[in-house]
Design a protein around this motif. Structure first.
Motif, mmCIF file in Angstrom:
data_model
loop_
_atom_site.group_PDB
_atom_site.id
_atom_site.type_symbol
_atom_site.label_atom_id
_atom_site.label_comp_id
_atom_site.label_asym_id
_atom_site.label_seq_id
_atom_site.Cartn_x
_atom_site.Cartn_y
_atom_site.Cartn_z
ATOM 1 N N VAL A 72 11.581 66.338 -26.907
ATOM 2 C CA VAL A 72 11.315 66.099 -28.335
ATOM 3 C C VAL A 72 10.402 64.885 -28.498
ATOM 4 O O VAL A 72 9.525 64.865 -29.352
ATOM 5 C CB VAL A 72 12.646 65.886 -29.097
ATOM 6 C CG1 VAL A 72 12.396 65.364 -30.497
ATOM 7 C CG2 VAL A 72 13.452 67.177 -29.137
ATOM 8 N N HIS A 73 10.631 63.885 -27.655
ATOM 9 C CA HIS A 73 9.782 62.688 -27.640
ATOM 10 C C HIS A 73 8.903 62.749 -26.387
ATOM 11 O O HIS A 73 9.419 62.778 -25.261
ATOM 12 C CB HIS A 73 10.649 61.427 -27.657
ATOM 13 C CG HIS A 73 11.378 61.263 -28.950
ATOM 14 N ND1 HIS A 73 12.714 60.930 -29.040
ATOM 15 C CD2 HIS A 73 10.940 61.407 -30.234
ATOM 16 C CE1 HIS A 73 13.063 60.867 -30.317
ATOM 17 N NE2 HIS A 73 12.007 61.153 -31.062
ATOM 18 N N GLY A 74 7.582 62.769 -26.624
ATOM 19 C CA GLY A 74 6.650 63.041 -25.534
ATOM 20 C C GLY A 74 6.694 62.053 -24.388
ATOM 21 O O GLY A 74 6.344 62.392 -23.253
ATOM 22 N N LEU A 75 7.154 60.854 -24.647
ATOM 23 C CA LEU A 75 7.219 59.839 -23.587
ATOM 24 C C LEU A 75 8.406 60.056 -22.650
ATOM 25 O O LEU A 75 8.414 59.559 -21.528
ATOM 26 C CB LEU A 75 7.363 58.447 -24.212
ATOM 27 C CG LEU A 75 6.089 57.694 -24.565
ATOM 28 C CD1 LEU A 75 6.443 56.417 -25.315
ATOM 29 C CD2 LEU A 75 5.311 57.350 -23.301
ATOM 30 N N GLU A 76 9.425 60.759 -23.154
ATOM 31 C CA GLU A 76 10.686 60.859 -22.413
ATOM 32 C C GLU A 76 10.662 62.112 -21.535
ATOM 33 O O GLU A 76 11.399 63.063 -21.738
ATOM 34 C CB GLU A 76 11.850 60.869 -23.401
ATOM 35 C CG GLU A 76 11.855 59.633 -24.299
ATOM 36 C CD GLU A 76 12.784 59.758 -25.500
ATOM 37 O OE1 GLU A 76 13.640 60.657 -25.522
ATOM 38 O OE2 GLU A 76 12.638 58.937 -26.425
ATOM 39 N N ARG A 77 9.804 62.080 -20.529
ATOM 40 C CA ARG A 77 9.574 63.264 -19.700
ATOM 41 C C ARG A 77 10.827 63.670 -18.936
ATOM 42 O O ARG A 77 11.038 64.847 -18.636
ATOM 43 C CB ARG A 77 8.463 62.997 -18.690
ATOM 44 C CG ARG A 77 7.232 62.388 -19.264
ATOM 45 C CD ARG A 77 6.139 62.326 -18.228
ATOM 46 N NE ARG A 77 5.412 63.576 -18.177
ATOM 47 C CZ ARG A 77 4.346 63.835 -18.937
ATOM 48 N NH1 ARG A 77 3.904 62.939 -19.771
ATOM 49 N NH2 ARG A 77 3.730 64.992 -18.850
ATOM 50 N N THR A 124 2.840 60.218 -25.917
ATOM 51 C CA THR A 124 3.320 59.481 -27.090
ATOM 52 C C THR A 124 4.705 59.998 -27.462
ATOM 53 O O THR A 124 5.046 61.149 -27.168
ATOM 54 C CB THR A 124 2.397 59.700 -28.309
ATOM 55 O OG1 THR A 124 2.310 61.115 -28.570
ATOM 56 C CG2 THR A 124 1.012 59.136 -28.061
ATOM 57 N N ARG A 125 5.468 59.153 -28.130
ATOM 58 C CA ARG A 125 6.781 59.572 -28.621
ATOM 59 C C ARG A 125 6.601 60.670 -29.688
ATOM 60 O O ARG A 125 7.302 61.667 -29.693
ATOM 61 C CB ARG A 125 7.471 58.344 -29.223
ATOM 62 C CG ARG A 125 8.797 58.644 -29.879
ATOM 63 C CD ARG A 125 9.389 57.372 -30.499
ATOM 64 N NE ARG A 125 10.549 57.674 -31.317
ATOM 65 C CZ ARG A 125 11.804 57.675 -30.866
ATOM 66 N NH1 ARG A 125 12.067 57.369 -29.621
ATOM 67 N NH2 ARG A 125 12.800 57.970 -31.673
ATOM 68 N N ALA A 126 5.627 60.426 -30.586
ATOM 69 C CA ALA A 126 5.415 61.322 -31.724
ATOM 70 C C ALA A 126 4.644 62.571 -31.305
ATOM 71 O O ALA A 126 4.142 62.669 -30.187
ATOM 72 C CB ALA A 126 4.644 60.573 -32.807
ATOM 73 N N CYS A 195 18.121 66.543 -24.842
ATOM 74 C CA CYS A 195 18.063 65.503 -23.795
ATOM 75 C C CYS A 195 16.971 64.465 -24.081
ATOM 76 O O CYS A 195 15.788 64.818 -24.161
ATOM 77 C CB CYS A 195 17.815 66.148 -22.440
ATOM 78 S SG CYS A 195 19.128 67.284 -21.959
ATOM 79 N N HIS A 196 17.387 63.213 -24.192
ATOM 80 C CA HIS A 196 16.477 62.079 -24.449
ATOM 81 C C HIS A 196 16.708 60.992 -23.397
ATOM 82 O O HIS A 196 17.668 61.028 -22.636
ATOM 83 C CB HIS A 196 16.763 61.483 -25.832
ATOM 84 C CG HIS A 196 16.376 62.373 -26.965
ATOM 85 N ND1 HIS A 196 15.317 62.110 -27.786
ATOM 86 C CD2 HIS A 196 16.918 63.535 -27.398
ATOM 87 C CE1 HIS A 196 15.210 63.072 -28.686
ATOM 88 N NE2 HIS A 196 16.173 63.945 -28.480
ATOM 89 N N SER A 197 15.828 59.973 -23.448
ATOM 90 C CA SER A 197 16.051 58.804 -22.593
ATOM 91 C C SER A 197 15.495 57.579 -23.292
ATOM 92 O O SER A 197 14.671 57.688 -24.202
ATOM 93 C CB SER A 197 15.354 58.988 -21.244
ATOM 94 O OG SER A 197 13.958 59.069 -21.420
ATOM 95 N N GLY A 198 15.977 56.409 -22.874
ATOM 96 C CA GLY A 198 15.365 55.180 -23.372
ATOM 97 C C GLY A 198 16.299 54.218 -24.069
ATOM 98 O O GLY A 198 15.893 53.118 -24.409
ATOM 99 N N LEU A 274 21.995 63.969 -25.450
ATOM 100 C CA LEU A 274 22.169 63.155 -24.242
ATOM 101 C C LEU A 274 21.119 62.056 -24.282
ATOM 102 O O LEU A 274 19.928 62.340 -24.370
ATOM 103 C CB LEU A 274 21.970 64.029 -23.000
ATOM 104 C CG LEU A 274 21.844 63.271 -21.671
ATOM 105 C CD1 LEU A 274 23.131 62.541 -21.325
ATOM 106 C CD2 LEU A 274 21.461 64.228 -20.536
ATOM 107 N N GLU A 275 21.558 60.822 -24.264
ATOM 108 C CA GLU A 275 20.639 59.671 -24.216
ATOM 109 C C GLU A 275 20.788 59.032 -22.845
ATOM 110 O O GLU A 275 21.764 58.336 -22.579
ATOM 111 C CB GLU A 275 20.992 58.648 -25.300
ATOM 112 C CG GLU A 275 20.314 58.864 -26.628
ATOM 113 C CD GLU A 275 18.819 58.541 -26.626
ATOM 114 O OE1 GLU A 275 18.328 57.892 -25.675
ATOM 115 O OE2 GLU A 275 18.152 58.935 -27.598
ATOM 116 N N MET A 276 19.828 59.293 -21.958
ATOM 117 C CA MET A 276 19.915 58.712 -20.619
ATOM 118 C C MET A 276 19.528 57.241 -20.683
ATOM 119 O O MET A 276 18.475 56.900 -21.213
ATOM 120 C CB MET A 276 18.997 59.471 -19.665
ATOM 121 C CG MET A 276 19.507 60.857 -19.373
ATOM 122 S SD MET A 276 18.338 61.833 -18.400
ATOM 123 C CE MET A 276 17.575 62.794 -19.677
HETATM 124 ZN ZN LIG Z 1 14.149 60.402 -27.603
#
Ligand SMILES: [Zn+2]
Length: 352
Positions: A72-77, A124-126, A195-198, A274-276
């Motif tokens: 969903v957020h491009g930076l969070e590969r 980018t995140r966006a 699934c996200h991270s950060g 999920l926030e890694m």
């Molecule tokens: Zn995210």
């Protein structure tokens, strides 16, 4: 199952996104045991990037469903990589794993590994319009959300931009809403993992709400789910909590869809994120701090592999939990007990 893979569009030679190339390879090699759909194309410069959804298992609305989302957020590969690794594992097991094939008679699986291909290409995140897809839903926080991070309408030059006031939703947001309507809310019981991270040092499992500090109507179910996770994987390291314990946000897509699901009393829809915790990867390898990519992703290969292994086990647990929901969802007095314990744990002990 329908042989939709045959209708799969010819793979783009090289999209410039490693994860998208890998996804196209997996789908092209996968035969006809699943259905692949292009939900929309996202304009990114001269390119039109596909937003894919892959479904398998029993489509009967009477069986439970689980949706697994990433990117969903491009930076969070790493989020997209976790989802693709799980999809790859499932598809390769279809040929020989009789237990999995039996399980798929009792559950519907829907994967959207890369919700924001434009953001992933641009790092980018966006999305390419500068909109944060997790702040884009038409829903305002009821209490005060943190400045900027909680979503704003100042403009796309700042991160966490929600999009213009009363403007149309972004194509990716619309595609996810439509997919959830058709593939998840159509089932009597469904769950989501996004699934996200950060965020922080710990791996966190968040459930709604993000737009208010009030508890959700399915608090008892979330507590019961945490309890079977604790019992099944007693050494797990996840912090399980409502997102509102960390911060509130405007425009949260899962809050929006969860609220919409409540209009159907005969449906239960449990979305989780999920926030890694990526700060640990930075702590162990401080050079990552100097890379924007490194703040959100494990850069060292053995650490990336460890992250994938750990979360694959959890995704498998969640798929089984969706499949067996009738056996752990509390009812009657047990449900009220779960709700009260959840209020004690997460909402300052006010068993209202
Ligand atoms: Zn995210």
């Amino acid at each position: 199952m329908i042989c939709e893979a045959l209708r799969y569009p010819p793979a783009m030679a090289d999209t410039g996104i490693l994860e998208l190339d890998e996804l196209e390879r997996i789908v092209a090699d996968g035969g006809c045991r699943f259905e692949t759909r292009t939900l929309c194309h996202v304009a990114c410069g001269a390119l039109h990037l596909p937003l894919y959804a892959i479904s398998l298992g029993n489509p009967d609305p009477a069986v439970p469903a689980i949706g697994i989302f990433g990117g969903v957020h491009g930076l969070e590969r790493i989020g997209a990589q976790v989802v693709i690794a799980y999809l790859q594992s499932i598809i390769s097991r279809l040929r020989w794993d009789t237990t999995l094939n039996r399980q798929l008679e009792q559950v519907r699986l829907v994967f959207v590994p890369i919700v924001n291909p434009g953001g992933m290409l641009r790092r980018t995140r966006a999305n390419p319009n500068g909109v944060d897809l997790m702040r884009n839903a038409p829903l305002d926080a009821r209490e005060s959300a943190p400045f900027l991070v909680g979503g704003h309408r100042l403009g796309p030059w700042l991160p966490w931009y929600r999009g213009p006031f009363a403007g149309p939703l972004e194509a990716e947001t619309t595609a996810v809403c439509q997919l959830v309507d058709e593939e998840l809310l159509s089932h009597c019981f469904s769950m989501v993992i996004d699934c996200h991270s950060g965020f922080g040092i710990s791996d966190r499992i968040w459930f709604p709400f993000a737009h208010t500090a009030l508890p959700i109507p399915h608090l008892a179910e979330m507590h019961a789910l945490m309890e079977i996770l604790d019992q099944t994987h007693s050494h797990h390291r996840y912090v399980f909590e409502p997102q509102s314990r960390q911060y509130l946000a405007h425009g949260d897509l899962w809050d929006f869809l969860y609220l919409r699901s409540l209009e159907r009393a005969d449906r239960a829809f449990l979305p989780l994120t999920l926030e890694m915790g990526s700060w640990l990867w930075v702590k162990k390898n401080p050079r990552q701090l100097f890379s924007r990519h490194g703040i959100f992703n494990p850069l060292i290969e053995h650490r990336r592999q460890r992250v994938l292994r750990r979360h694959l086990a959890w995704l498998d647990f969640m798929t089984r939990a969706a499949s067996g929901h009738a056996l752990w969802r509390p009812a009657g007095a047990a449900r009220e007990q779960h709700r009260q314990r959840a209020m004690q744990l997460w909402y300052g002990g006010h068993a209202q």
